[in-house]
Design an enzyme around this catalytic site. Structure first.
Site, short mmCIF file in Angstrom:
data_model
loop_
_atom_site.label_atom_id
_atom_site.label_comp_id
_atom_site.label_asym_id
_atom_site.label_seq_id
_atom_site.Cartn_x
_atom_site.Cartn_y
_atom_site.Cartn_z
N LYS A 65 22.61 17.90 18.92
CA LYS A 65 22.10 17.46 17.61
C LYS A 65 20.59 17.26 17.59
O LYS A 65 19.97 17.33 16.54
CB LYS A 65 22.79 16.15 17.18
CG LYS A 65 24.25 16.34 16.84
CD LYS A 65 24.87 15.07 16.30
CE LYS A 65 26.33 15.31 15.97
NZ LYS A 65 26.93 14.21 15.22
N ASP A 101 25.90 12.75 8.89
CA ASP A 101 26.71 11.73 9.58
C ASP A 101 26.54 10.36 8.93
O ASP A 101 27.51 9.61 8.78
CB ASP A 101 26.29 11.63 11.05
CG ASP A 101 26.74 12.85 11.86
OD1 ASP A 101 27.79 13.43 11.53
OD2 ASP A 101 26.03 13.21 12.82
#
Ligand code: ATR
Length: 279
Positions: A65, A101
């Site tokens: 990420k 997220d």
């Protein structure tokens, strides 16, 4: 047919293909989502190959990420602040990076948000950064205690997000938790403690820092009920596991790619069926 993917390592247990392919099918969209597992030493080469393929969007999961950031042309403001991407979209001949997220984390909290004033955040890793960013957006939240095994890491995290306006932030190591005499409206676990295959233990007994209306939120979805959530449930507290966040972060990525949310029947299917695939 439009092609989408998830990159990560390992990807064996990823539910993202199931989630997105179901969502495409339920909306009669001609699109497909696949797994592309990339070994760390092949990351650069494989990402370049992916960007030159006919794939128009992809998700990024552990451990890439952060590593993906230099490979995109533009980042959303949230992604810059959080320092991690989970979603990338092709726009013309450019690649744009996003983080969904934190929105996925907030969605299950919406109905409690007016009563969340004090929060205990456990952990200061990658997941905690998105959560901390999200917590700062809760309008009534006034006070956050962030506690991590490695205290310094929590300090670094907090420093990245200054200034905090009226909110007070307290950083601690775990030793502080043992003698803490505070009660919180929300307790969030972002550590891997309690995850299947990791330490099957508990960082603290929730009732020591909870009142009767406290919400206990564990980002873990495997197992569906960590020891922390079991204890909280036994004490009659409200619990949230990581499954809604998984589904909602996927829906937000889907919106970025397609401009559409999931069909209601997709959401119903996922909330009904995913738990059975986990335990
Ligand atoms: P993620 O991206 O999932 O957050 P990470 O960045 O590796 O993964 O962070 C893992 C988090 O779990 C960290 O807060 C880590 O604490 P440290 O910063 O001290 O390493 C925490 N963690 C992992 N194993 C732990 C354990 N056995 N006890 C306490 N905390 C643990």
């Amino acid at each position: 047919m439009q092609r989408f993917a998830i990159i990560g390592h390992p990807l064996k247990h990823s539910f993202s293909p199931l989630i997105h392919n179901r969502a495409f099918a339920d909306l009669n969209m001609d699109a497909h989502y696949e797994k592309i597992e990339i070994a760390p030493e092949e990351f650069e080469r494989e990402v370049e190959r992916l960007k030159n393929s006919d794939i128009v969007g992809f998700n990024i999961t552990i451990p890439y990420k952060e590593r993906i950031i230099p490979f995109v042309d533009q980042l959303s403001a949230e992604a810059v602040k959080i320092g991690a991407l989970n979603t990338v979209k092709k726009v013309g001949d450019q690649w744009h990076g996003f983080n969904t997220d934190w929105i996925g984390f907030l969605r299950p909290l919406e109905k409690f948000s007016s009563s969340i004033k004090r929060c205990l955040l456990l952990g200061a890793g990658g997941a905690a950064r998105g959560v901390f960013f999200a917590l700062l957006r809760l309008p009534e939240l006034q006070h956050i205690v962030i506690s991590n095994r490695t205290r310094r890491r929590a300090e670094e995290l907090v420093n990245q997000f200054r200034p905090f306006g009226q909110k007070t932030i307290y950083v601690s190591g775990f030793e502080y938790l043992l003698n803490m005499n505070e009660r919180f409206d929300l307790i969030v676990n972002t550590t891997s403690v309690g995850m299947s295959g990791h330490n099957q233990t508990i960082l603290l007994e929730p009732e020591r820092v909870a009142h009767s209306k406290t919400v206990v939120y564990d980002l873990i979805y495997n197992p569906l009920k960590t020891i922390l959530l079991k204890r909280a449930e036994e004490r009659g507290l409200t619990t949230i596991n990581g499954l809604p966040m998984l589904i909602y972060q996927a829906e937000e990525a889907f919106k970025i790619w397609t401009g559409r949310g999931f069909a209601e029947k997709t959401r119903t299917y996922l909330f009904d069926e995913l738990p059975g695939l986990i335990e």
